[in-house]
Design a protein around this motif. Sequence first.
Motif, short mmCIF file in Angstrom:
data_model
loop_
_atom_site.label_atom_id
_atom_site.label_comp_id
_atom_site.label_asym_id
_atom_site.label_seq_id
_atom_site.Cartn_x
_atom_site.Cartn_y
_atom_site.Cartn_z
N LEU A 190 -47.58 36.54 -17.30
CA LEU A 190 -47.06 35.98 -18.54
C LEU A 190 -46.87 37.09 -19.56
CD1 LEU A 190 -46.35 33.39 -20.18
CD2 LEU A 190 -48.72 33.39 -20.97
N VAL A 191 -45.65 37.27 -20.04
CA VAL A 191 -45.33 38.32 -21.02
C VAL A 191 -44.77 37.65 -22.27
CG1 VAL A 191 -44.95 40.09 -19.26
CG2 VAL A 191 -43.03 38.64 -19.98
N GLU A 192 -44.37 38.47 -23.24
CA GLU A 192 -43.99 37.92 -24.54
C GLU A 192 -42.49 37.88 -24.79
OE1 GLU A 192 -47.24 38.69 -27.78
OE2 GLU A 192 -46.93 40.58 -26.73
N LEU A 206 -53.35 33.60 -13.25
CA LEU A 206 -52.48 33.98 -14.36
C LEU A 206 -52.92 35.32 -14.93
CD1 LEU A 206 -50.31 33.37 -16.55
CD2 LEU A 206 -52.12 32.21 -17.84
N SER A 207 -51.98 36.26 -15.01
CA SER A 207 -52.23 37.55 -15.66
C SER A 207 -51.44 37.58 -16.96
CB SER A 207 -51.80 38.71 -14.75
OG SER A 207 -52.57 38.77 -13.58
N ILE A 208 -52.14 37.58 -18.08
CA ILE A 208 -51.50 37.63 -19.40
C ILE A 208 -51.30 39.10 -19.75
CG2 ILE A 208 -51.74 37.00 -21.82
CD1 ILE A 208 -53.63 34.76 -20.91
N VAL A 209 -50.05 39.54 -19.80
CA VAL A 209 -49.73 40.95 -20.03
C VAL A 209 -49.21 41.10 -21.46
CG1 VAL A 209 -48.51 42.98 -19.17
CG2 VAL A 209 -49.12 41.13 -17.59
N PHE A 210 -50.10 41.46 -22.38
CA PHE A 210 -49.74 41.59 -23.78
C PHE A 210 -49.99 43.01 -24.26
CE2 PHE A 210 -50.55 36.86 -25.01
CZ PHE A 210 -49.41 36.51 -24.31
N VAL A 267 -56.92 27.02 -24.91
CA VAL A 267 -55.81 26.19 -24.44
C VAL A 267 -55.82 26.07 -22.91
CG1 VAL A 267 -53.31 25.93 -24.41
CG2 VAL A 267 -54.43 26.85 -26.44
N LEU A 268 -56.17 27.16 -22.23
CA LEU A 268 -56.09 27.20 -20.77
C LEU A 268 -57.39 26.84 -20.07
CD1 LEU A 268 -54.05 30.53 -20.48
CD2 LEU A 268 -53.20 28.24 -20.00
N LEU A 269 -58.41 26.43 -20.84
CA LEU A 269 -59.73 26.23 -20.26
C LEU A 269 -59.75 25.28 -19.08
CD1 LEU A 269 -62.39 26.11 -23.12
CD2 LEU A 269 -62.24 27.68 -21.20
N ASN A 270 -59.10 24.13 -19.20
CA ASN A 270 -59.18 23.12 -18.14
C ASN A 270 -57.93 23.09 -17.26
OD1 ASN A 270 -61.78 21.82 -18.64
ND2 ASN A 270 -60.89 21.21 -20.59
N SER A 271 -57.22 24.20 -17.21
CA SER A 271 -55.98 24.25 -16.43
C SER A 271 -56.23 24.42 -14.94
CB SER A 271 -55.10 25.40 -16.93
OG SER A 271 -55.73 26.65 -16.70
N GLY A 272 -57.42 24.84 -14.55
CA GLY A 272 -57.70 25.11 -13.14
C GLY A 272 -57.12 26.42 -12.65
N VAL A 273 -56.68 27.27 -13.58
CA VAL A 273 -56.05 28.55 -13.24
C VAL A 273 -57.02 29.69 -13.55
CG1 VAL A 273 -54.11 30.10 -13.70
CG2 VAL A 273 -53.77 27.62 -13.73
N GLU A 274 -57.13 30.64 -12.64
CA GLU A 274 -57.94 31.84 -12.87
C GLU A 274 -57.16 32.76 -13.82
OE1 GLU A 274 -59.53 35.76 -10.39
OE2 GLU A 274 -58.77 34.00 -9.31
N ILE A 275 -57.79 33.16 -14.91
CA ILE A 275 -57.07 33.88 -15.97
C ILE A 275 -57.65 35.28 -16.16
CG2 ILE A 275 -56.28 33.79 -18.36
CD1 ILE A 275 -57.14 30.78 -18.26
N GLU A 276 -56.76 36.26 -16.29
CA GLU A 276 -57.15 37.62 -16.66
C GLU A 276 -56.17 38.13 -17.70
OE1 GLU A 276 -56.88 39.58 -12.90
OE2 GLU A 276 -54.74 39.98 -13.07
N VAL A 277 -56.62 39.08 -18.50
CA VAL A 277 -55.78 39.64 -19.55
C VAL A 277 -55.53 41.11 -19.25
CG1 VAL A 277 -55.57 40.13 -22.02
CG2 VAL A 277 -56.69 38.02 -21.25
N VAL A 278 -54.27 41.52 -19.29
CA VAL A 278 -53.89 42.92 -19.12
C VAL A 278 -53.48 43.45 -20.49
CG1 VAL A 278 -52.34 44.54 -17.98
CG2 VAL A 278 -53.14 42.51 -16.75
#
Length: 691
Positions: A290-292, A331-335, A351-362
């Motif tokens: 996910l990018v901006e 999901l990789s958040i690339v900001f 917002v993404l807490l209960n999405s069931g998606v593994e989240i990381e931030v780049v």
Amino acid sequence: MAVTALSIPDHIIEAVRERTSLVDVVSETVSLRRSGKNFVGLCPFHSEKTPSFNVNDEEGFFRCFGCGEKGTVYNFLMKTRGYTFPEAVRYLAAKAGIRIAEESSERSQANDRAAARMRLLRHVCRIVSQVYQSQLAFAEKGHAGQAYLRERGIRDETAKLFSLGFAPDSWEFLLRRAEAEIDEQAASAGLTPEKLPELLVETGLLKQRSGTPAAGSSQEWYDVFRNRLIFPISRSDGAPIAFGGRLLRKEANAPKYLNTSESVLYAKRRSFYGLHQALPFVRKSRHVYLVEGYLDVLSMFQAGFPSTIATCGTSVTADHARMLGRFASRLSIVFDGDTAGRKAAAHCFPVLLNSGVEIEVVLLPDGEDPDTLAQRLSHDQLTTLLNESRHSIVEVYLDWLRTEVAGESADESSDVASAALGGKVAARYAAVVSHVVNPVERELLVRQAADYLGVSAQSIDDLVRNYQRRSAKLPNNTGDLYHVTAGVTAQAGKTASEPPEIPAGLPLPPADLLEPPANPVQLRRARTDRDAYYRQLVVALLCEPALARQVLVMPSLMPDAGVFAALPDAVQSFVEALAARDYTGVFQLAAGGTNDERDAGELQELLTRHRLDAQGLLQEAFRQARIGGANPTSVVADARRETARRLLDEEMQKIREEESKADSAQQLERLAQEKLARKRSLSRLRNGSDG
């Protein structure tokens, strides 16, 4: 008639499925060949060389023996195209020529008019996209756009794949060209040159001059996009629904990027740029970047990261979270790594807490963005950088909380271990984590925070439990939750004083719910809409009980709206019981608010004996009665019928599985007879007999 929470009658859902060939739908995505009575092909959900994807057209069921994905034609569309269930039903109903019945003829006519309007808008967006694409393709007319793409390193094939276009530096270009491009398909849907201006205005592509031009003259309207590179924003199936434009020459008071306004086709909160192009790759990898920005998506795609998407000028919303959960597991958040980038990433956490998606931030180096890095680095170099820049979303969120709590003067040296600062950070974090539904996920989040703060997991867990108990009480007991919700969950650009949106998953209340109209006819219609809304609200809560706690705190979070504060007593009591997980109390309320423990106990016994989930049972009860008006006897009878139906469904599924493994004609004959007997039993149940 049984009507689902989606307002689509069950018999319509079944009729659409029966009239739809699963093989035809799957063949649009997968190349199938016949193998006996079934069809096989390469699975669209994982990479394989030997076909293990099996389609049984007769039963309307698919299954991959490699990855385990299975389901009906609705499941296939939801998984491959990102449709919601009602979107899948309506899409197939339209292809099958089946009209979805509404609650009244008046409402049906209104829906028909709205559907016709949406079809016209889709044709307009399609024509506009073609017009802008043709402008970019011409060497002379699209020179400015082509030069800009070359300067930014965007290749021709990428521009074509994403349907990029160019809006010339003209005030009166689009309307004339779009009128000339109305084709037979659009005309047959009712699109005429006379209707075109108002439709272009509705999509945000045209504006009306306020001066003296005569009505109907070409000077009455002017283009919104002028001298801009055009980025079509599409649905998951590739149909354009909106547009973004990048200014190619600096102009006073003109924004660099400009998006068309929201419409019945397009809502920023549930749209992604690049989703259509990314979906085929996301289905296989289950991983999304996910990018901006639009150019970030294009450059990442070219650099070998095709599963990259971007939001459309807004931060991540609950609708985005639900969409991501349907087709991705990581999901990789690339900001950007600057303060704004860290803050934007932190806003994604609640917002993404209960999405069931593994989240990381780049978090990228200062001054860099995905576009510049993808243009400068090789695929391997960029992969290494992305891996080395990964951070836990919890770490990023806690860093941001620490800065918020300590004040704007805080820097990297701020001591999170200080008692006052650590306590406030922990409290803010616990208030958000208390809304996590999965207990295992919640425990892991508690441990990560404990490690970050250098305290025991038990102390964080105690805070979480305190907030859970507080949320389950009456609406006024919200404590710090208002501050957390307003400061963290609110969308980008909102201030803490603005009320947050109604939680995703709950129906939107009618506009005149709190202020009934004076006109008697409109008042009767408003009361009908109000009753329908309360039923929809209860059904939505039955489908997702975790939302009940959010409903309880909404009166404090939305003092100006007051929708949830005005709930009838029966609905309010139901919500409180559901939030407290007091299912026995819920059973009594479902039976008409009675205190007869015998009826409630009988329901509970049925639940235990047949493993019938409380949500399903209560959904059956509220399908046929207004809130608080159900007859206990009918509720129990419905529970018995529903139990029998579910057990029969389980048996039918077992028979189908045995059929797929049968190796003799005798076995198939026996199974066919058993299936016929089960179908007759189901038919008797549908006709109201306990059979």
